[in-house]
Design an enzyme around this catalytic site. Structure first.
Site, PDB file in Angstrom:
ATOM      1  N   GLU A  59       0.779  -0.918  -0.048  1.00 13.85           N
ATOM      2  CA  GLU A  59       0.101  -0.004  -0.081  1.00 13.85           C
ATOM      3  C   GLU A  59       1.000   1.305   0.102  1.00 13.85           C
ATOM      4  OE1 GLU A  59      -2.498   1.551  -0.871  1.00 13.85           O
ATOM      5  OE2 GLU A  59      -3.901   1.679   0.373  1.00 13.85           O
ATOM      6  N   ASP A  60       0.299   2.432  -0.576  1.00 12.86           N
ATOM      7  CA  ASP A  60       1.046   3.869  -0.605  1.00 12.86           C
ATOM      8  C   ASP A  60       1.160   4.297   0.849  1.00 12.86           C
ATOM      9  OD1 ASP A  60      -1.805   4.257  -0.590  1.00 12.86           O
ATOM     10  OD2 ASP A  60      -1.717   5.542  -2.283  1.00 12.86           O
TER      11      ASP A  60
ATOM     12  N   ASP B  21      -3.484   5.752   6.361  1.00 14.06           N
ATOM     13  CA  ASP B  21      -3.962   7.031   7.048  1.00 14.06           C
ATOM     14  C   ASP B  21      -4.773   6.847   8.204  1.00 14.06           C
ATOM     15  OD1 ASP B  21      -4.544   9.527   7.123  1.00 14.06           O
ATOM     16  OD2 ASP B  21      -6.113   9.690   5.442  1.00 14.06           O
TER      17      ASP B  21
ATOM     18  N   PHE C  30      -1.149  16.094   3.845  1.00 16.54           N
ATOM     19  CA  PHE C  30      -1.621  15.533   2.617  1.00 16.54           C
ATOM     20  C   PHE C  30      -0.473  15.577   1.863  1.00 16.54           C
ATOM     21  CE2 PHE C  30      -3.995  14.844  -1.270  1.00 16.54           C
ATOM     22  CZ  PHE C  30      -4.813  13.864  -0.797  1.00 16.54           C
TER      23      PHE C  30
ATOM     24  N   ARG D  37       0.343  11.865  -9.730  1.00 16.35           N
ATOM     25  CA  ARG D  37       0.947  10.570  -9.406  1.00 16.35           C
ATOM     26  C   ARG D  37       2.378  10.168 -10.070  1.00 16.35           C
ATOM     27  NH1 ARG D  37      -3.352   7.363  -7.166  1.00 16.35           N
ATOM     28  NH2 ARG D  37      -5.551   7.702  -7.941  1.00 16.35           N
TER      29      ARG D  37
HETATM   30  P1  IMP Z   1      -7.266   5.087   5.128  1.00 15.83           P
HETATM   31  O1  IMP Z   1      -8.287   3.957   4.916  1.00 15.83           O
HETATM   32  O2  IMP Z   1      -7.660   6.323   5.952  1.00 15.83           O
HETATM   33  O3  IMP Z   1      -5.925   4.546   5.812  1.00 15.83           O
HETATM   34  O4  IMP Z   1      -6.719   5.545   3.706  1.00 15.83           O
HETATM   35  C1  IMP Z   1      -5.981   5.010   2.878  1.00 15.83           C
HETATM   36  C2  IMP Z   1      -6.120   5.681   1.315  1.00 15.83           C
HETATM   37  O5  IMP Z   1      -6.346   7.202   1.443  1.00 15.83           O
HETATM   38  C3  IMP Z   1      -4.823   5.574   0.838  1.00 15.83           C
HETATM   39  O6  IMP Z   1      -4.745   4.332   0.099  1.00 15.83           O
HETATM   40  C4  IMP Z   1      -4.820   6.815  -0.179  1.00 15.83           C
HETATM   41  O7  IMP Z   1      -5.349   6.368  -1.239  1.00 15.83           O
HETATM   42  C5  IMP Z   1      -5.651   7.814   0.440  1.00 15.83           C
HETATM   43  N1  IMP Z   1      -4.745   8.967   1.268  1.00 15.83           N
HETATM   44  C6  IMP Z   1      -4.705   9.047   2.303  1.00 15.83           C
HETATM   45  N2  IMP Z   1      -3.773   9.897   2.804  1.00 15.83           N
HETATM   46  C7  IMP Z   1      -3.350  10.371   1.534  1.00 15.83           C
HETATM   47  C8  IMP Z   1      -2.576  11.511   1.319  1.00 15.83           C
HETATM   48  O8  IMP Z   1      -1.870  12.413   2.086  1.00 15.83           O
HETATM   49  N3  IMP Z   1      -2.330  11.729  -0.259  1.00 15.83           N
HETATM   50  C9  IMP Z   1      -3.074  11.122  -0.870  1.00 15.83           C
HETATM   51  N4  IMP Z   1      -3.957  10.107  -0.701  1.00 15.83           N
HETATM   52  C10 IMP Z   1      -4.009   9.764   0.653  1.00 15.83           C
HETATM   53 MG    MG Z   2      -5.627   8.226  -3.506  1.00 17.90          MG
END
Ligand code: IMP
Ligand code: MG
Length: 178
Positions: free
Chosen positions: A93-94, A97, A146, A159
């Site tokens: 995963e990237d 969050d 962000f 991206r």
């Molecule tokens: P989570 O479910 O809140 O952990 O969100 C994860 C997803 O939200 C990631 O796979 C990203 O696609 C997106 N995301 C969360 N933070 C960022 C950020 O700082 N920049 C871009 N995408 C983000």
């Molecule tokens: Mg995203």
């Protein structure tokens, strides 16, 4: 836009993570690397090119924070197509969050009978966490900002930046639709 993690730092850290993953899965003949589209793609390709263990690849695509979702509601837009029963799954995963996306996918992978499930995430925004997620391989811990680049988007833009950058204040407050 301000550079947070340079291209050189990304390359160095990805190489370190690849050495760890290669070492840990050296005895496995059943590794499946599963990426979460679209953000993980740049990281996943760079990481996997450095591995010498035999592996298969597959992808999930998820959506959250959409107009019709509440926080914590993660929809799976595309499921993996390989069977993971009895396999060693490395989820790639990237960024982690709130943790909701990964929590949902990790639970699903375990439910489907994987032999092992581990998580490799490039970025960890610990201060934003709402549900606990164990990251087995973590690239960088970052503040609650962000970020874009190296796969991460803001409304599908940025991206392809070869580094991780922080968007200017204001623009950064609107969450990405992906
Ligand atoms: P989570 O479910 O809140 O952990 O969100 C994860 C997803 O939200 C990631 O796979 C990203 O696609 C997106 N995301 C969360 N933070 C960022 C950020 O700082 N920049 C871009 N995408 C983000
Ligand atoms: Mg995203």
């Amino acid at each position: 836009m301000r550079v947070l993690i340079s291209q050189e730092d990304l390359e160095r850290r990805v190489a370190e993570l690849a050495r760890e993953v290669d070492r840990d899965y050296a005895g496995s003949d059943r590794l499946i690397c599963v990426g979460v589209l679209k953000g993980s793609v740049f990281f996943m390709v760079d990481l996997l090119k450095r591995l010498s263990v035999p592996l298969a690849i597959d992808f999930f695509q998820t959506a959250s924070y959409g107009a019709n979702t509440v926080p914590g509601e993660v929809r799976i837009k595309r499921d993996i197509d390989l069977s993971i029963r009895g396999k060693d799954v490395l989820l790639i995963e990237d960024i982690v969050d709130t943790g909701w996306t990964l929590r949902t996918i990790l639970d699903l992978l375990r439910f489907r009978g994987a032999r092992s499930v581990k998580l490799c995430a490039l970025l960890d925004k610990t201060a934003a966490r709402e549900v606990e997620v164990k990251i087995d391989y973590c690239g960088f811990q970052i503040d609650k900002l962000f970020v874009v680049g190296y796969g991460l988007d803001f409304a599908e833009r940025y991206r392809n930046l070869p580094y991780i950058a922080v968007l200017d204040e204001g623009a950064a407050e609107v969450p990405s639709p992906s």
